[in-house]
Write an enzyme that holds these catalytic residues in place. Structure first.
Site, short mmCIF file in Angstrom:
data_model
loop_
_atom_site.label_atom_id
_atom_site.label_comp_id
_atom_site.label_asym_id
_atom_site.label_seq_id
_atom_site.Cartn_x
_atom_site.Cartn_y
_atom_site.Cartn_z
N ARG A 142 0.86 -1.17 0.00
CA ARG A 142 0.00 0.00 0.00
C ARG A 142 0.91 1.23 0.00
NH1 ARG A 142 -1.68 -3.68 3.80
NH2 ARG A 142 -3.76 -4.56 3.51
N HIS A 190 -3.26 2.29 -5.40
CA HIS A 190 -3.80 0.95 -5.14
C HIS A 190 -3.95 0.16 -6.44
CE1 HIS A 190 -4.89 -0.85 -1.35
NE2 HIS A 190 -5.85 -1.53 -1.93
N ARG A 217 -1.12 -2.07 -6.61
CA ARG A 217 -1.27 -3.23 -5.73
C ARG A 217 -2.13 -4.30 -6.38
NH1 ARG A 217 -1.06 -4.76 -0.27
NH2 ARG A 217 -2.97 -5.60 0.65
N HIS A 233 -3.19 -10.11 3.37
CA HIS A 233 -4.61 -10.38 3.58
C HIS A 233 -4.77 -11.42 4.69
CE1 HIS A 233 -5.76 -9.10 -0.81
NE2 HIS A 233 -5.61 -8.08 0.00
#
Length: 295
Positions: free
Chosen positions: A146, A240, A243, A266
């Site tokens: 991020r 993002h 990402r 995650h």
């Protein structure tokens, strides 16, 4: 009802190994639920029924809470009452028939590999700023960080000999492999640009702005949009996007989903699953386009 909360929080922390932010979310959600039920005259956990909980869900929806927020609240109440039932604090679990609203998975926007290559070619190698931006973009695409994690990287977080970078998110540290291109760009930045940008200042952040201070999210986003414009990328692009592109391209090229999950940080594999679904969608599209009997 709230007298159960201290033991429930201990359960979340010690047995479920929930993060601080997750525990805080549960507490906020349940406090809101307690206030609603109290306003309806429901004071005891045993008095809660599926009807009263469905009334609370309707209340959240009427108050304009998003579907994802309502769904999270349902998950919080289910965890709480499941805990109370498991500890024999209540005779029935009132959430057994409660269902969360369906959340449509939004397919994240990603760049093609060719678009990423074009964008990474835009920063100038003739200025300290351009050299820094090249290193930041290469590292962002190489790791899937991020942007908040990118600008927080410290000098000691990069290990060139073992080819990894330590990423610091809100909950834990992640160790992510460092690819050759990103490694080369970082070494060039440290050799040719960082000291020039520091202007004699001392600092431990890897990336610094033109005043020698740590980079800001807004500053990096502004630079990214300018490079996207120069690269002829018309899609709306954010940090993002890199990402998502990192993850999608890894899965497309055969990376194990669990490894991608670990690199992205995650906590739930289902969050990472969307990239597998995207890859499968591309395969189906190619099949329908190329196979003579597909239609």
């Amino acid at each position: 009802m709230e007298q159960v909360m201290p033991d429930f929080i201990t359960y979340l922390t010690n047995e479920r190994n929930a993060s601080k932010s997750t525990v805080s979310s549960y507490c906020r959600d349940l406090e809101r639920m307690f206030q609603f039920l109290d306003g309806k005259g429901i004071k005891k956990t045993d008095d809660v029924t599926p009807i009263s909980l469905n009334s609370y869900i309707l209340y959240l929806e009427k108050e304009g809470f998003s579907i994802s927020t309502v769904s999270r609240n349902v998950a919080s109440m289910k965890a709480y009452f499941h805990y109370a039932f498991g500890r024999r604090l209540i005779e029935k679990d009132p959430t057994r028939t409660i269902k969360a609203p369906h959340i449509e998975k939004r397919v994240p926007g990603v760049l093609t590999q060719e678009q990423v290559t074009r964008l990474l070619e835009q920063p100038s190698r003739n200025t300290a700023k351009g050299i820094r931006d090249k290193a930041m973009l290469e590292l962002l695409y190489a790791t899937g960080m991020r942007v908040s994690e990118l600008i927080a990287v410290q000098m000691e977080d990069v290990n060139f000999s073992l080819e990894y970078v330590v990423c610091r998110d809100a909950e834990r540290l992640r160790v992510i492999p460092l690819g050759r291109k990103a490694k080369e760009a970082l070494k060039f930045y440290l050799k040719e640009a960082r000291d020039r940008l520091l202007c004699g200042k001392k600092g431990n952040y890897l990336f610094v702005n033109c005043q020698g201070n740590s980079m800001s999210r807004q500053g990096f986003w502004k630079n990214l949009k300018e490079y996207a414009r120069k690269a002829g990328i018309e899609e709306d692009i954010t940090p993002h996007t890199f990402r998502h592109s990192f993850a999608a391209h890894l899965v497309e090229n055969g990376a194990d989903l669990r490894d991608v999950q670990e690199m992205l940080g995650h906590s739930d594999i289902s969050t990472t699953q969307i990239y597998m679904e995207m890859a499968a969608g591309k395969v189906r599209a190619s099949y329908k386009k190329a196979h003579p009997r597909a239609d």
